[in-house]
Design a protein around this motif. Structure first.
Motif, PDB file in Angstrom:
ATOM      1  N   ALA B 162       0.845  -1.198   0.000  1.00 11.29           N
ATOM      2  CA  ALA B 162       0.000   0.000   0.000  1.00 11.29           C
ATOM      3  C   ALA B 162       0.881   1.250   0.000  1.00 11.29           C
ATOM      4  CB  ALA B 162      -0.925   0.010   1.207  1.00 11.29           C
ATOM      5  N   GLY B 163       1.191   1.723  -1.211  1.00 12.03           N
ATOM      6  CA  GLY B 163       2.003   2.930  -1.329  1.00 12.03           C
ATOM      7  C   GLY B 163       1.101   4.067  -1.767  1.00 12.03           C
ATOM      8  N   SER B 164       0.912   4.180  -3.098  1.00  9.70           N
ATOM      9  CA  SER B 164      -0.017   5.191  -3.594  1.00  9.70           C
ATOM     10  C   SER B 164      -1.432   4.895  -3.120  1.00  9.70           C
ATOM     11  CB  SER B 164       0.030   5.230  -5.128  1.00  9.70           C
ATOM     12  OG  SER B 164       1.258   5.757  -5.567  1.00  9.70           O
ATOM     13  N   SER B 165      -1.734   3.626  -2.914  1.00  9.64           N
ATOM     14  CA  SER B 165      -3.095   3.241  -2.530  1.00  9.64           C
ATOM     15  C   SER B 165      -3.196   3.055  -1.028  1.00  9.64           C
ATOM     16  CB  SER B 165      -3.474   1.948  -3.249  1.00  9.64           C
ATOM     17  OG  SER B 165      -4.791   1.563  -2.894  1.00  9.64           O
ATOM     18  N   GLU B 309       1.995  21.344   4.108  1.00 11.10           N
ATOM     19  CA  GLU B 309       3.340  21.757   4.510  1.00 11.10           C
ATOM     20  C   GLU B 309       4.383  20.709   4.140  1.00 11.10           C
ATOM     21  OE1 GLU B 309       3.581  23.510   8.485  1.00 11.10           O
ATOM     22  OE2 GLU B 309       1.511  24.178   8.246  1.00 11.10           O
ATOM     23  N   ALA B 310       4.009  19.431   4.269  1.00 13.94           N
ATOM     24  CA  ALA B 310       4.952  18.371   3.908  1.00 13.94           C
ATOM     25  C   ALA B 310       5.287  18.462   2.417  1.00 13.94           C
ATOM     26  CB  ALA B 310       4.365  17.007   4.242  1.00 13.94           C
ATOM     27  N   ARG B 311       4.281  18.749   1.621  1.00 15.24           N
ATOM     28  CA  ARG B 311       4.507  18.822   0.174  1.00 15.24           C
ATOM     29  C   ARG B 311       5.302  20.064  -0.215  1.00 15.24           C
ATOM     30  NH1 ARG B 311      -0.981  15.548  -1.885  1.00 15.24           N
ATOM     31  NH2 ARG B 311      -0.019  13.554  -1.338  1.00 15.24           N
ATOM     32  N   ILE B 312       5.048  21.157   0.493  1.00 11.88           N
ATOM     33  CA  ILE B 312       5.907  22.335   0.274  1.00 11.88           C
ATOM     34  C   ILE B 312       7.341  21.984   0.665  1.00 11.88           C
ATOM     35  CG2 ILE B 312       6.404  24.691   1.054  1.00 11.88           C
ATOM     36  CD1 ILE B 312       3.354  25.065   1.399  1.00 11.88           C
ATOM     37  N   GLY B 313       7.473  21.194   1.737  1.00 10.32           N
ATOM     38  CA  GLY B 313       8.802  20.778   2.183  1.00 10.32           C
ATOM     39  C   GLY B 313       9.528  19.965   1.125  1.00 10.32           C
ATOM     40  N   MET B 453      10.190  13.084  -7.042  1.00  8.50           N
ATOM     41  CA  MET B 453       9.001  12.789  -7.855  1.00  8.50           C
ATOM     42  C   MET B 453       8.245  11.571  -7.329  1.00  8.50           C
ATOM     43  SD  MET B 453      10.256  13.418 -11.784  1.00  8.50           S
ATOM     44  CE  MET B 453       8.724  12.855 -12.547  1.00  8.50           C
ATOM     45  N   ILE B 454       8.835  10.911  -6.347  1.00  6.78           N
ATOM     46  CA  ILE B 454       8.228   9.661  -5.863  1.00  6.78           C
ATOM     47  C   ILE B 454       7.571   9.813  -4.493  1.00  6.78           C
ATOM     48  CG2 ILE B 454       8.692   7.255  -5.234  1.00  6.78           C
ATOM     49  CD1 ILE B 454      11.049   7.350  -7.265  1.00  6.78           C
ATOM     50  N   HIS B 455       8.335  10.344  -3.530  1.00  5.92           N
ATOM     51  CA  HIS B 455       7.770  10.323  -2.176  1.00  5.92           C
ATOM     52  C   HIS B 455       6.771  11.463  -1.946  1.00  5.92           C
ATOM     53  CE1 HIS B 455      11.308  12.815  -0.185  1.00  5.92           C
ATOM     54  NE2 HIS B 455      10.843  13.388  -1.251  1.00  5.92           N
ATOM     55  N   GLU B 456       6.001  11.303  -0.878  1.00  6.78           N
ATOM     56  CA  GLU B 456       4.961  12.298  -0.514  1.00  6.78           C
ATOM     57  C   GLU B 456       3.943  12.489  -1.642  1.00  6.78           C
ATOM     58  OE1 GLU B 456       3.336  13.880   2.388  1.00  6.78           O
ATOM     59  OE2 GLU B 456       5.443  13.525   2.793  1.00  6.78           O
ATOM     60  N   GLY B 457       3.576  11.355  -2.276  1.00  9.67           N
ATOM     61  CA  GLY B 457       2.630  11.402  -3.399  1.00  9.67           C
ATOM     62  C   GLY B 457       3.376  11.520  -4.708  1.00  9.67           C
ATOM     63  N   THR B 458       3.321  10.464  -5.511  1.00  6.70           N
ATOM     64  CA  THR B 458       4.057  10.482  -6.786  1.00  6.70           C
ATOM     65  C   THR B 458       3.525  11.572  -7.716  1.00  6.70           C
ATOM     66  OG1 THR B 458       2.507   8.977  -7.861  1.00  6.70           O
ATOM     67  CG2 THR B 458       4.381   7.969  -6.686  1.00  6.70           C
ATOM     68  N   HIS B 459       4.281  11.798  -8.775  1.00 10.82           N
ATOM     69  CA  HIS B 459       3.851  12.723  -9.828  1.00 10.82           C
ATOM     70  C   HIS B 459       2.428  12.398 -10.294  1.00 10.82           C
ATOM     71  CE1 HIS B 459       6.333  15.835 -11.370  1.00 10.82           C
ATOM     72  NE2 HIS B 459       6.013  15.637 -12.627  1.00 10.82           N
ATOM     73  N   GLY B 460       2.187  11.113 -10.546  1.00  6.30           N
ATOM     74  CA  GLY B 460       0.868  10.693 -11.035  1.00  6.30           C
ATOM     75  C   GLY B 460      -0.234  10.994 -10.033  1.00  6.30           C
ATOM     76  N   ILE B 461       0.083  10.823  -8.762  1.00  7.37           N
ATOM     77  CA  ILE B 461      -0.902  11.099  -7.708  1.00  7.37           C
ATOM     78  C   ILE B 461      -1.172  12.602  -7.620  1.00  7.37           C
ATOM     79  CG2 ILE B 461      -1.243  11.053  -5.195  1.00  7.37           C
ATOM     80  CD1 ILE B 461      -1.667   8.325  -6.484  1.00  7.37           C
ATOM     81  N   GLN B 462      -0.131  13.398  -7.732  1.00 12.39           N
ATOM     82  CA  GLN B 462      -0.319  14.862  -7.723  1.00 12.39           C
ATOM     83  C   GLN B 462      -1.202  15.285  -8.893  1.00 12.39           C
ATOM     84  OE1 GLN B 462       0.798  16.581  -5.166  1.00 12.39           O
ATOM     85  NE2 GLN B 462       1.879  14.798  -4.360  1.00 12.39           N
ATOM     86  N   ALA B 463      -0.981  14.628 -10.028  1.00 11.59           N
ATOM     87  CA  ALA B 463      -1.731  14.982 -11.230  1.00 11.59           C
ATOM     88  C   ALA B 463      -3.216  14.666 -11.057  1.00 11.59           C
ATOM     89  CB  ALA B 463      -1.158  14.241 -12.440  1.00 11.59           C
ATOM     90  N   LEU B 464      -3.502  13.487 -10.499  1.00 13.15           N
ATOM     91  CA  LEU B 464      -4.902  13.125 -10.252  1.00 13.15           C
ATOM     92  C   LEU B 464      -5.522  14.070  -9.232  1.00 13.15           C
ATOM     93  CD1 LEU B 464      -4.664   9.213 -10.063  1.00 13.15           C
ATOM     94  CD2 LEU B 464      -5.542  10.608 -11.950  1.00 13.15           C
TER      95      LEU B 464
END
Lengths: 610, 610
Positions: B162-165, B309-313, B453-464
């Motif tokens: 369970a990573g992205s999911s 804040e984590a994502r800004i980090g 591009m991977i941790h704290e929500g991958t690129h694909g997850i950010q896009a969705l």
């Protein structure tokens, strides 16, 4: 990948037609397949299992010798035993008279399995050069012993202060005694200087290392001649040999100054070598003993003769790293469950997770890799086919092939090194966090591939070569020839159902490219035109690949499938073509805009403004 | 970089206006500067010198303990001593009541000096979450001991399956005895499960590790509730403590299952942890003891509170890696002689070589890095300023800031992780072969940055998140708000000499983006819209950055220079703005084309066609 290689060679490049030529008359599609089989097997058995090992067990110097893993020794031996080192050579020299197209395809399997163990590309290139420019004795003693795998070869061009700027080579070669011209191996000189980035510059993989070294012979005033005109080429063996190719027991004055520790591509020893520093004084010194190849002052010309094939080799290596990552990420995507389909009612978390290959964004990342890597493979094989044409075609066809190859070589080298690196990044992304660990192979492919935009002429150098030389030479004849070939493809595709749209798109792109080329040079000021040579290179590359993909789309349309696999292959090629045409080709707009307007913001930027 | 940070805070974001607010009333531009000074100094002394060391001396497990270099211990101590762990907290809790804008700027110096030594971002995030959602005792015991640096914190979300999911989290939490609700630390549970990718999951840097763990409480039927609704949040200390924060001497059942060996970012311990596997049975077991935070079933909501804040980090970390590479390659380009100017008469090889910064293509690579990294820095600080506004603005301004932040967060996270990685690649390219060696820092920055591009929500997850949620939520209110803000900038810029062209370009781009958003959702079918979420994210990001650059261009135009340095800075900002607008912004054409036509080639691709 093998099925694709077979398809490209047989159905697209019609490799069988090569066997109608006298040089390749003993060959057939069957003998070609046997070569591919052998190489695929050796690569699978002797290369692939050790790719991570050569990454972790870097070459190290124990004070006396450079130590490499046993696996590297075994792989190099197996490669030499396969006969691939001299595959393209005449039968009388122990070669197979194999077309370069097939040689390149066969070598691709090694690059995919473990690019940095190395296949002897440098040894082959070195020996091929001697076969072209060397004396009979240089051929018999040096080249043939390299082809047999008894000795290996290097190319010593760069120096610490002269990388992209080869005209600044400072290694000096002075005549060795009054009888220097009487030397049977070719005029004998003493060399002093440092050579940087020398791959396979020191190792114990075989008996001797034959360095081909660029150096300058001082003029009558004792000074080195500035520029590339002053550069000559020398054979500098690590260990001296006699005319029968026996080691004399004398070590030449070539000393390892240091190993370079790289980000990737770690299986290959990369060295700084000192020539004639006095560490191994030889025959009364000073200087390392070297034998002139070809005529004095023509060193670069001899080297450049090998450049097209070397650059195709780099492009192919980049392509195969991309392909390896594509295959790894495809396999991963097929078995990794994560997430659920996007549906209108939202996701049903009670349903089991699906393999990630079912997600559109993962398919996008796989399709991008497919489009980059399979397109690049086709391009490299197309260029290899041009090499064969330039060697064995009718005089007219040979001249045309040479011209087209000149224009395409910067793309063959640069395009895969940029986009198959991007493919490797996508392969990591498909793996998620796992792809970023060293438990999976993709991060290494990505690190390995980063070298390819640098060596054998950087991206920037390829760009200057393309826009500054290749598209303007002979009044733009090369560009016109390419446009003609592309136009023919568009013409054919326009008559095939489903290909009119990409054909029209490519026609428009080709026109845009032509217009931008004109605009770039509209003022005739090189500084203005070349300030945007790199975006030009990128756009040019994408147009070329869109053409290659239209060609592959045509080939897929025309190859009636005999099996489900072939039908799936054709559908995949057409999807990748569409991907490239709709996602990638439109990128040229941004690149060509700055070329066309001769955008000056970069060249006018001041140091203090950074 | 410091001068730029000062400029952005003072002249662009007007950080002084924050000091007019009660919470920040004791602060001034001077106190802000002191914080930056301190952090810059600690980063220079305790972080930067050891960045390569932490890459080569990876964390290792000796069977009992995880061993980290002494330098990491020293750096972590120095960071804690600086007070930065609780910088944003109330005075009464030992904090500085520092605006998040300044905190983010100050932390940037550590990320630039050595991103993977770590600054305690996780500890701060963990403790901040407890201050928001915890009970008084949870705050006093756990959060405050984290803020002081006595203990450290983790975030345990992902699991191997369970990573992205995240809805597939399978870690189970069952009530611990009949008196489980009587536990003073919060309802007491027993946790069993595995957590993957846990940074700082095991080490000896300080006395205790406070894990915040997502787990599911089985329903009445004993089964885990599918989906994210079932997820709760727990405090699971590595070592149990009493209500006074003293270690009880009991080890909780949290065991290191393995260290992850990564491509880069190697200074940070990254772990697979087993909770409740029985390795350290505690108080009769089975299971690791954990205390519920907030209400059952609201675990993700609590976590998401920290997400912006984590994502800004993460975006800031990516930005700073880019910046570090930019500075390194700029310094290299200024001193590396190679080649000669391109002139009409050709190059004169007798002239000395020039520093490569004089070549247009090198300037292009430096200007691209400047545009990517300085633009990204401005974006991150802008978002940080929105965080402050959402906390301390008027209710209306706070609501607006929150909404805008929701829309910008996917960009703040994804854009630098893609483009500052590209900047790192360019930094290698500027160095040529040297950049590919581990003797120069740039290859490490590039490797380190690939994680983002991977941790704290991958690129694909950010896009969705962006196309599937943020731009459609509240009837598109977030997108409208952004468009309004961008429109205001365009309006202002249109009246300033020299900015009309980029203002018009941005206006056109904004319109394109809006139209593409509509087209993507025209059929209302999520599957069709979201198949091209990633190209949409890329285009959206470039439009946002073009806006940020127009803002910076305006700021540069309006800041009358008092010194030559300031004049050069302004000229540099305007050049970078132009670079971004002419080289980068036009790329949106290709990305938005596939979004607008709801291109289906990816989602219709079949497994067997690959």
């Amino acid at each position: 990948m093998r099925a694709l290689v077979d398809f490209l060679l047989r159905d697209w490049l019609h490799a069988d037609t090569l066997t109608e030529r006298p040089r390749f008359a003993d060959h057939s599609l069957e003998t070609f397949a046997q070569v591919l089989d052998t190489c695929e097997r050796i690569a699978r058995e002797k290369y692939a299992p050790f790719n991570r090992l050569v990454d972790t067990e870097e070459p190290r110097f124990d004070g006396e010798k450079v130590i490499l893993p046993q696996a590297t020794h075994d792989a190099v031996k197996a490669y030499a035993a396969s006969g691939m080192l001299s595959a393209a050579q005449d039968y009388e020299h122990g070669g197979m008279q194999l077309p370069y197209t097939v040689e390149a395809a066969a070598n691709a399997f090694f690059a995919k399995a473990s690019v940095s163990i190395g296949t002897g590309m440098l040894t082959t290139g070195n020996a091929n050069l001697l076969m072209k420019h060397g004396t009979e004795l240089q051929k018999t003693v040096f080249a043939l012993n390299e082809f047999s795998g008894r000795w290996s070869g290097t190319m010593c061009l760069s120096e610490p202060q002269a990388g992209s700027s080869l005209s600044d080579v400072a290694t000096k070669a002075v005549p060795d005694g009054d009888d220097f011209e009487a030397e049977p191996f070719g005029a004998r000189y003493r060399l002093t200087g440092n050579k940087m980035w020398i791959s396979a510059g020191e190792h114990e993989l075989n008996e001797n290392i034959i360095h081909l070294v660029l150096a300058k012979i001082p003029g009558p005033d004792g000074k080195l001649v500035p520029g590339t005109r002053g550069i000559s080429l020398f054979i500098v063996p690590k260990k001296l040999v006699d005319a029968q190719g026996r080691l004399t027991g004398e070590r030449n004055d070539v000393a390892l100054a240091g190993l370079n520790h790289k980000c990737g591509w770690r299986g290959t020893t990369n060295t700084l070598l000192n020539f004639g520093e006095g560490r191994f004084p030889v025959r009364g010194g000073p200087g390392a003993i070297g034998y002139l190849v070809g005529r004095a002052g023509e060193g670069l010309r001899c080297m450049f003769h090998m450049m097209n094939e070397a650059r195709i080799g780099v492009g192919m290596a980049a392509t195969m790293l991309g392909m390896a990552g594509y295959e790894a990420s495809l396999a991963y995507a097929r078995q990794r469950p994560q997430g659920r389909p996007i549906t209108e009612g939202g996701k049903d978390a009670a349903e089991p997770q699906v393999p990630i290959i079912e997600h559109a964004d993962v398919k996008r990342m796989l399709l991008a890799q497919k489009a980059y890597c399979e397109g690049a493979l086709a391009l490299e094989l197309y260029c290899a086919r041009l090499v064969d044409e330039s060697h064995t075609g009718t005089p007219e066809a040979a001249a045309e092939a040479s011209l087209l190859l000149e224009v395409l070589t910067p793309i063959a080298k640069s395009w895969p090194s940029e986009w198959c690196l991007e493919a490797n990044s996508l392969a990591i992304q498909v793996h998620g966090g796992y792809g970023y660990t060293r438990d999976f192979p993709v991060e290494q492919y990505w690190r390995d591939n980063r070298l390819n935009m640098i060596h054998e002429g950087t991206h920037g150098i390829q760009a200057l070569d393309l826009l500054g030389r290749k598209v303007v030479m002979q009044g733009g004849a090369g560009l016109k020839l390419l446009a003609t070939r592309v136009g023919e493809t568009i013409q054919r595709a326009g008559q095939v159902q489903g290909l009119a749209e990409p054909a029209n798109g490519l026609a428009a792109a080709l026109q845009q490219l032509g217009a931008a080329t004109k605009s770039a040079w509209a003022t005739g000021v090189p500084e203005e035109a070349l300030a945007n040579a790199t975006p030009y290179l990128q756009a040019f590359g994408h147009v070329v690949l869109a053409w290659i993909w239209l060609e592959l789309g045509l080939a897929a349309k025309q190859a009636a499938p005999a099996t489900d696999e072939q039908a799936a292959r054709n559908a995949g090629l057409l999807a990748a073509m569409r991907y490239f045409h709709v996602y990638e080709l439109p990128k040229i707009g941004a690149w060509l805009a700055v070329v066309s307007q001769r955008e000056a913001v970069c060249r006018e930027m001041q140091d203090s403004w950074f």
